[in-house]
Enzyme design. Structure first.
Site, PDB file in Angstrom:
ATOM      1  N   HIS A  29      43.276  72.713  26.540  1.00 57.32           N
ATOM      2  CA  HIS A  29      42.422  73.303  27.555  1.00 57.32           C
ATOM      3  C   HIS A  29      41.413  72.176  28.105  1.00 57.32           C
ATOM      4  O   HIS A  29      40.782  71.402  27.453  1.00 57.32           O
ATOM      5  CB  HIS A  29      41.470  74.207  26.699  1.00 57.32           C
ATOM      6  N   ASP A  34      38.311  73.097  29.421  1.00 56.93           N
ATOM      7  CA  ASP A  34      37.021  73.363  29.601  1.00 56.93           C
ATOM      8  C   ASP A  34      36.179  72.832  28.379  1.00 56.93           C
ATOM      9  O   ASP A  34      36.966  72.358  27.184  1.00 56.93           O
ATOM     10  CB  ASP A  34      36.791  74.951  29.420  1.00 56.93           C
ATOM     11  N   ASP A  80      36.863  67.077  23.051  1.00 57.52           N
ATOM     12  CA  ASP A  80      37.352  68.524  22.657  1.00 57.52           C
ATOM     13  C   ASP A  80      37.455  69.270  24.188  1.00 57.52           C
ATOM     14  O   ASP A  80      36.300  69.706  24.837  1.00 57.52           O
ATOM     15  CB  ASP A  80      36.535  69.115  21.897  1.00 57.52           C
ATOM     16  N   GLU A 114      38.780  78.173  26.788  1.00 60.06           N
ATOM     17  CA  GLU A 114      39.266  78.114  25.276  1.00 60.06           C
ATOM     18  C   GLU A 114      38.063  78.233  24.568  1.00 60.06           C
ATOM     19  O   GLU A 114      37.903  78.803  23.283  1.00 60.06           O
ATOM     20  CB  GLU A 114      40.199  77.130  25.028  1.00 60.06           C
ATOM     21  N   GLU A 115      37.011  77.722  24.947  1.00 56.55           N
ATOM     22  CA  GLU A 115      35.752  77.537  24.275  1.00 56.55           C
ATOM     23  C   GLU A 115      35.005  78.733  24.198  1.00 56.55           C
ATOM     24  O   GLU A 115      34.068  78.918  23.318  1.00 56.55           O
ATOM     25  CB  GLU A 115      34.782  76.307  24.655  1.00 56.55           C
ATOM     26  N   ASP A 135      45.027  69.809  19.810  1.00 57.40           N
ATOM     27  CA  ASP A 135      43.408  70.041  20.029  1.00 57.40           C
ATOM     28  C   ASP A 135      42.818  69.947  18.857  1.00 57.40           C
ATOM     29  O   ASP A 135      41.903  70.634  18.268  1.00 57.40           O
ATOM     30  CB  ASP A 135      43.243  71.541  20.596  1.00 57.40           C
ATOM     31  N   HIS A 186      31.444  69.766  19.795  1.00 56.03           N
ATOM     32  CA  HIS A 186      30.285  70.264  20.517  1.00 56.03           C
ATOM     33  C   HIS A 186      29.001  69.743  20.095  1.00 56.03           C
ATOM     34  O   HIS A 186      28.081  70.800  19.912  1.00 56.03           O
ATOM     35  CB  HIS A 186      30.314  71.689  19.730  1.00 56.03           C
TER      36      HIS A 186
END
Length: 411
Positions: free
Chosen positions: A79, A81, A142, A176-177, A199, A382
């Site tokens: 992903h 994002d 990520d 995705e997030e 991922d 994150h």
């Protein structure tokens, strides 16, 4: 500079943060900035059908170069994002070459320190090149590590004709997030038999089991009036919401008190005024029965609080997000076994484990594309302390290429 590192350093400087409060798709238009760049790069590799669709998905096909028939079509997915939790704008990646094993102090905020004592996987990285952000943003490993790895592997598969493989599909997703990464994916157009999301975390790991996940939205409709004349009338939705949050279990059922296979109830967003407040929760467990138990507990808390406010109303809406992909992958053991073989060929000791989270592969598996998650090398995601090893990214590229070969050989 290796191809994967060069690509990664470029990608993380493109702000692709998604927005859970947005109703558009993708949730932020800036995600298309990176996706458009990826399409151009894929086309420059000679992948003619690479394109960005109207929903922000990148599709591309590497044709087979094997004479074998009936080789399953394999998709690699990541992903674009990054998490809404920490800003992804103006990322300044730093490569700490031949890291010496000392704690890493990030230069733009000296209070941001990647401590070896708190990041046990760092102990295996001495002498490697570690990439971090500068301290004021997340890095974006990520999942831009996964994106860069798939792109670098695609370059190898296209240019080295000695590597025999079947048809390889590439899919880059938005959002995705925020749990919407597969919402508008076209699996008919993708036309893959099996997939792998790239991922995951530590080198050599693979996840074949995820949380099952629901979202719960509680809406409180209070009774609003002028505070100077509110006696016997005002029922403040903000205070009602506060009571609901205060009634949540203190020593259990929260992310900060659970581990392993334990699930949780987690308030992720709250907003409103005295007339109306909305609280968004995520509910997580490794089985569906556990989800329903936690939702029932939250509904009971809501009902008990609302009983004290007879003139106010509430809404309780449950939205399914994804389910534990183990249920699907257990029916397709070759997907896991081929990944394990690809890792062994890369000199790794494969470790299959559960993830206390979800990936696009969770929903893709239930949509008809069995899709475990393999490592990308990302750590401390994150957060501003996010880091990735260049050598781990290079090893992920090797595994992707090996996977393409294993499927061809075993077909």
């Amino acid at each position: 500079m290796s191809s994967v590192l060069n690509r990664f350093l470029s990608y993380v400087q493109v702000d692709t943060q998604s927005d859970p409060q947005s109703t558009s798709f993708p949730s932020t238009e800036k995600q298309r900035d990176l996706s458009n760049q990826l399409v151009v790069e894929l086309q420059e590799l000679g992948i003619e059908d690479a394109h960005l669709d109207g929903h922000g998905y990148v599709y591309a096909t590497i044709p087979a170069n094997s004479n074998k028939e009936n080789i399953p079509v394999i998709c690699f997915c990541s992903h674009v994002d990054t998490s809404p939790d920490v800003t992804g704008a103006n990322v300044e990646p730093i490569v700490h070459q031949k890291w010496d094993g000392a704690d890493i102090v990030l230069p733009d905020d000296n209070e941001q320190v990647i401590k070896v004592s708190e990041h046990p996987d760092l102990k295996n990285q001495i002498g490697n090149d570690i990439v971090t952000a500068s301290g004021t943003t997340l890095l974006g490993a990520d999942n831009k590590a996964g994106v860069a790895e798939i792109m670098a592997a695609a370059e190898i598969l296209v240019t080295d004709l000695r590597i025999k493989h079947g048809v390889i599909k590439i899919l880059f997703t938005p959002d995705e997030e925020v749990g919407r990464g597969t919402e508008k994916v076209d699996l008919v157009k993708l036309a893959a038999d099996y997939g792998y999301t790239v991922d995951g975390e530590a080198v050599g790991t693979m996840e074949d089991e995820t949380f099952s996940a629901d979202g719960v939205k509680i809406t409180i409709h209070g009774v609003s009036t002028h505070p100077g004349y509110a006696i016997g009338k005002l029922e403040n939705a903000i205070k009602i919401a506060g009571e609901i949050l205060a009634a949540l279990p203190k020593g259990s059922l929260s992310p900060e008190t659970t581990e392993g296979k334990e699930g949780f109830i987690h308030p992720g967003h709250i907003g409103g005024i005295q007339e109306k407040v909305v609280i968004d929760f995520i509910i997580r467990d490794f089985n569906e029965a556990g989800l329903h138990e936690k939702e029932a507990l939250l509904k009971k808390i809501l009902d008990n609080v609302m009983a004290n406010y007879p003139n106010s109303k509430s809404e309780f809406k449950v939205t399914e997000q994804y389910r534990n992909m183990k249920e699907i992958l257990s029916r397709h053991p070759q997907v896991i076994e081929n990944a394990r073989e690809a890792m062994k060929r890369s000199g790794l000791n494969p470790i299959t484990r559960s993830i206390r989270g979800g990936t696009d592969g969770s929903r893709l598996s239930f949509m008809g594309l069995p899709c475990p998650n393999i490592f990308a090398g990302e750590h401390a995601f994150h957060s501003r302390l996010e880091w990735v090893s260049v050598q781990d990214m290079e090893k992920a590229v090797e595994v992707i290429v090996n996977l393409a070969q294993v499927w061809e050989e075993r077909s």
